[in-house]
Write a protein that holds these residues in place. Structure first.
Motif, mmCIF file in Angstrom:
data_model
loop_
_atom_site.group_PDB
_atom_site.id
_atom_site.type_symbol
_atom_site.label_atom_id
_atom_site.label_comp_id
_atom_site.label_asym_id
_atom_site.label_seq_id
_atom_site.Cartn_x
_atom_site.Cartn_y
_atom_site.Cartn_z
ATOM 1 N N THR A 1 0.836 -1.192 0.000
ATOM 2 C CA THR A 1 0.000 0.000 0.000
ATOM 3 C C THR A 1 0.873 1.244 0.000
ATOM 4 O O THR A 1 2.063 1.188 0.324
ATOM 5 C CB THR A 1 -0.959 0.035 1.200
ATOM 6 O OG1 THR A 1 -1.962 1.041 0.988
ATOM 7 C CG2 THR A 1 -0.220 0.346 2.503
ATOM 8 N N SER A 2 0.269 2.337 -0.388
ATOM 9 C CA SER A 2 0.860 3.658 -0.188
ATOM 10 C C SER A 2 0.170 4.255 1.024
ATOM 11 O O SER A 2 -1.060 4.360 1.045
ATOM 12 C CB SER A 2 0.632 4.543 -1.418
ATOM 13 O OG SER A 2 1.123 5.849 -1.204
ATOM 14 N N GLY A 3 0.940 4.594 2.045
ATOM 15 C CA GLY A 3 0.324 5.026 3.283
ATOM 16 C C GLY A 3 1.035 6.191 3.934
ATOM 17 O O GLY A 3 2.197 6.500 3.620
ATOM 18 N N MET A 4 0.328 6.849 4.863
ATOM 19 C CA MET A 4 0.885 7.953 5.636
ATOM 20 C C MET A 4 1.388 7.431 6.965
ATOM 21 O O MET A 4 0.663 6.723 7.683
ATOM 22 C CB MET A 4 -0.163 9.036 5.881
ATOM 23 C CG MET A 4 0.371 10.239 6.655
ATOM 24 S SD MET A 4 -0.894 11.371 7.237
ATOM 25 C CE MET A 4 -1.623 10.439 8.582
ATOM 26 N N ARG A 5 2.624 7.769 7.296
ATOM 27 C CA ARG A 5 3.156 7.419 8.630
ATOM 28 C C ARG A 5 2.473 8.325 9.636
ATOM 29 O O ARG A 5 2.756 9.514 9.737
ATOM 30 C CB ARG A 5 4.669 7.603 8.656
ATOM 31 C CG ARG A 5 5.308 7.099 9.950
ATOM 32 C CD ARG A 5 5.100 5.582 10.106
ATOM 33 N NE ARG A 5 5.555 5.115 11.397
ATOM 34 C CZ ARG A 5 6.799 4.704 11.652
ATOM 35 N NH1 ARG A 5 7.694 4.712 10.695
ATOM 36 N NH2 ARG A 5 7.139 4.276 12.840
ATOM 37 N N ALA A 6 1.523 7.744 10.387
ATOM 38 C CA ALA A 6 0.601 8.546 11.181
ATOM 39 C C ALA A 6 1.093 8.860 12.585
ATOM 40 O O ALA A 6 0.775 9.921 13.141
ATOM 41 C CB ALA A 6 -0.759 7.840 11.268
ATOM 42 N N ASP A 7 1.848 7.941 13.207
ATOM 43 C CA ASP A 7 2.304 8.192 14.579
ATOM 44 C C ASP A 7 3.527 7.355 14.879
ATOM 45 O O ASP A 7 3.831 6.381 14.190
ATOM 46 C CB ASP A 7 1.187 7.911 15.597
ATOM 47 C CG ASP A 7 0.695 6.476 15.539
ATOM 48 O OD1 ASP A 7 1.430 5.566 15.941
ATOM 49 O OD2 ASP A 7 -0.430 6.258 15.065
ATOM 50 N N SER B 1 6.863 1.942 18.640
ATOM 51 C CA SER B 1 5.631 1.494 17.992
ATOM 52 C C SER B 1 5.152 2.598 17.066
ATOM 53 O O SER B 1 5.485 3.777 17.243
ATOM 54 C CB SER B 1 4.541 1.149 19.022
ATOM 55 O OG SER B 1 4.177 2.307 19.766
ATOM 56 N N GLY B 2 4.401 2.228 16.071
ATOM 57 C CA GLY B 2 3.898 3.217 15.125
ATOM 58 C C GLY B 2 2.875 2.612 14.196
ATOM 59 O O GLY B 2 2.719 1.389 14.122
ATOM 60 N N THR B 3 2.152 3.480 13.473
ATOM 61 C CA THR B 3 1.145 3.024 12.527
ATOM 62 C C THR B 3 1.285 3.763 11.202
ATOM 63 O O THR B 3 1.783 4.883 11.138
ATOM 64 C CB THR B 3 -0.289 3.232 13.060
ATOM 65 O OG1 THR B 3 -0.483 4.619 13.348
ATOM 66 C CG2 THR B 3 -0.532 2.421 14.305
ATOM 67 N N VAL B 4 0.838 3.079 10.168
ATOM 68 C CA VAL B 4 0.742 3.645 8.821
ATOM 69 C C VAL B 4 -0.701 3.499 8.384
ATOM 70 O O VAL B 4 -1.280 2.405 8.499
ATOM 71 C CB VAL B 4 1.669 2.900 7.838
ATOM 72 C CG1 VAL B 4 1.428 3.359 6.407
ATOM 73 C CG2 VAL B 4 3.128 3.087 8.231
ATOM 74 N N LYS B 5 -1.297 4.587 7.881
ATOM 75 C CA LYS B 5 -2.689 4.557 7.429
ATOM 76 C C LYS B 5 -2.733 4.784 5.925
ATOM 77 O O LYS B 5 -2.091 5.686 5.408
ATOM 78 C CB LYS B 5 -3.504 5.604 8.184
ATOM 79 C CG LYS B 5 -3.507 5.329 9.687
ATOM 80 C CD LYS B 5 -4.468 6.186 10.459
ATOM 81 C CE LYS B 5 -4.467 5.808 11.943
ATOM 82 N NZ LYS B 5 -5.428 6.608 12.726
ATOM 83 N N SER B 6 -3.509 3.935 5.249
ATOM 84 C CA SER B 6 -3.441 3.850 3.792
ATOM 85 C C SER B 6 -3.943 5.104 3.090
ATOM 86 O O SER B 6 -4.893 5.751 3.518
ATOM 87 C CB SER B 6 -4.253 2.648 3.303
ATOM 88 O OG SER B 6 -5.622 2.807 3.649
ATOM 89 N N SER B 7 -3.267 5.418 1.978
ATOM 90 C CA SER B 7 -3.721 6.450 1.058
ATOM 91 C C SER B 7 -4.135 5.848 -0.283
ATOM 92 O O SER B 7 -4.765 6.522 -1.098
ATOM 93 C CB SER B 7 -2.609 7.476 0.816
ATOM 94 O OG SER B 7 -2.312 8.197 1.988
ATOM 95 N N TRP B 8 -3.740 4.598 -0.522
ATOM 96 C CA TRP B 8 -4.122 3.824 -1.695
ATOM 97 C C TRP B 8 -4.748 2.520 -1.224
ATOM 98 O O TRP B 8 -4.658 2.184 -0.036
ATOM 99 C CB TRP B 8 -2.900 3.528 -2.563
ATOM 100 C CG TRP B 8 -2.463 4.626 -3.469
ATOM 101 C CD1 TRP B 8 -2.890 5.922 -3.463
ATOM 102 C CD2 TRP B 8 -1.499 4.521 -4.528
ATOM 103 N NE1 TRP B 8 -2.256 6.633 -4.447
ATOM 104 C CE2 TRP B 8 -1.392 5.803 -5.120
ATOM 105 C CE3 TRP B 8 -0.723 3.483 -5.029
ATOM 106 C CZ2 TRP B 8 -0.543 6.059 -6.197
ATOM 107 C CZ3 TRP B 8 0.129 3.743 -6.096
ATOM 108 C CH2 TRP B 8 0.210 5.016 -6.680
ATOM 109 N N PRO B 9 -5.353 1.761 -2.122
ATOM 110 C CA PRO B 9 -5.883 0.452 -1.719
ATOM 111 C C PRO B 9 -4.789 -0.476 -1.208
ATOM 112 O O PRO B 9 -3.624 -0.354 -1.596
ATOM 113 C CB PRO B 9 -6.490 -0.099 -3.021
ATOM 114 C CG PRO B 9 -6.752 1.096 -3.865
ATOM 115 C CD PRO B 9 -5.675 2.083 -3.522
ATOM 116 N N LEU B 10 -5.173 -1.401 -0.351
ATOM 117 C CA LEU B 10 -4.272 -2.474 0.054
ATOM 118 C C LEU B 10 -4.308 -3.543 -1.033
ATOM 119 O O LEU B 10 -5.382 -3.978 -1.457
ATOM 120 C CB LEU B 10 -4.714 -3.062 1.385
ATOM 121 C CG LEU B 10 -3.839 -4.190 1.938
ATOM 122 C CD1 LEU B 10 -2.471 -3.657 2.342
ATOM 123 C CD2 LEU B 10 -4.523 -4.851 3.131
ATOM 124 N N VAL B 11 -3.143 -3.952 -1.503
ATOM 125 C CA VAL B 11 -3.029 -4.875 -2.631
ATOM 126 C C VAL B 11 -2.343 -6.153 -2.156
ATOM 127 O O VAL B 11 -1.313 -6.098 -1.489
ATOM 128 C CB VAL B 11 -2.221 -4.238 -3.782
ATOM 129 C CG1 VAL B 11 -2.110 -5.203 -4.952
ATOM 130 C CG2 VAL B 11 -2.864 -2.926 -4.221
#
Length: 243
Positions: free
Chosen positions: A100-106, A120-130
């Motif tokens: 996916t293309s995602g934003m590093r959120a935290d 720890s951290g999360t990435v939230k998608s900007s494109w579909p998950l493939v």
């Protein structure tokens, strides 16, 4: 792939392999449910699929002091959007990969005295998950122009796209440059067609591309690369998928 124990999951951020600093990787995907219930819905709720989203959550042991390490990579990408690849079992060519293309959120660091320093951290998608495959493994250095292993991804129906993520993990040499592309064709790829071409890279970093939604009858794909410079050497990973 049958049942297995998580021992060699892989996590690739834009320009780093974070697998060796991770001991937990979670991948979630969901579609919003929209209530379309009305008087003709037969006495049951009628739901329609809304917006989709995906999230990668990971944690592990904190390290810093080099662009390839988790603290340096996290600060460099925090708030930015880039490619991410998760492999449940390993990262050999043909291994299962989620892209996916995602934003590093935290990003979070620190714990109690006496504990191994965590992150720890999360990435939230900007494109579909493939859901796809590894097209080029991360552990093979490339010093010259070449092509990778041919994969059977299947034809691309109209309205679906080819997705590809490139993670350049290291680059050495004098004025090194690598241009990576994705080719398709028949089972031998004797006369390949270039489907996607990444921008030339000379340092660690990541890129992600997708096709235009037109149908492609070719079922076979491979990664190819052109390397220039004086004594160049690149470590990189590529993941491919259709959605």
């Amino acid at each position: 792939m049958g049942k297995f124990v998580l021992l060699d999951a892989r996590l690739f951020a834009p320009g780093a392999d974070l697998s060796g600093a991770s001991n937990k990787i979670e991948l979630t995907s969901e579609i919003e449910d929209k209530d379309a219930t009305n008087y003709r819905s037969g006495g049951y709720k009628e739901l329609l699929g809304g917006l989709g989203s995906a999230e990668i959550a990971a944690e592990g042991q904190w390290e810093a002091g080099d662009p390839s390490l988790v603290d340096d990579q996290s600060w460099a990408t925090l708030g930015g959007v880039g490619p991410y690849t998760v492999c449940p079992a390993d990262s050999a060519t043909g291994a299962l990969a989620y892209i996916t293309s995602g934003m590093r959120a935290d990003y979070k660091v620190g714990d109690a005295v006496g504990e191994i320093a965590p992150w720890s951290g999360t990435v939230k998608s900007s494109w579909p998950l493939v859901r796809g495959q590894v097209g080029h493994p991360p552990g093979t250095a490339r010093t010259a122009t070449g092509t990778g292993t041919i994969l059977n991804l299947g034809a691309i129906p109209a309205g679906k796209r080819l997705y590809a993520a490139l993670h350049v993990l290291s680059a050495t040499g004098t004025t090194p440059s690598i241009t990576v592309r994705v080719e398709s064709g028949d089972a031998t790829l004797t006369t390949p067609t270039t489907r996607l071409t990444f921008a030339a890279a000379s340092a660690a970093g990541g890129q992600i591309l997708r096709g235009n939604g037109a149908a492609v009858t070719d079922a076979y794909y491979r990664v190819a690369w052109t390397v220039t410079g004086t004594t160049p050497s690149f470590m990189f990973a590529v993941s491919l998928g259709i959605r």
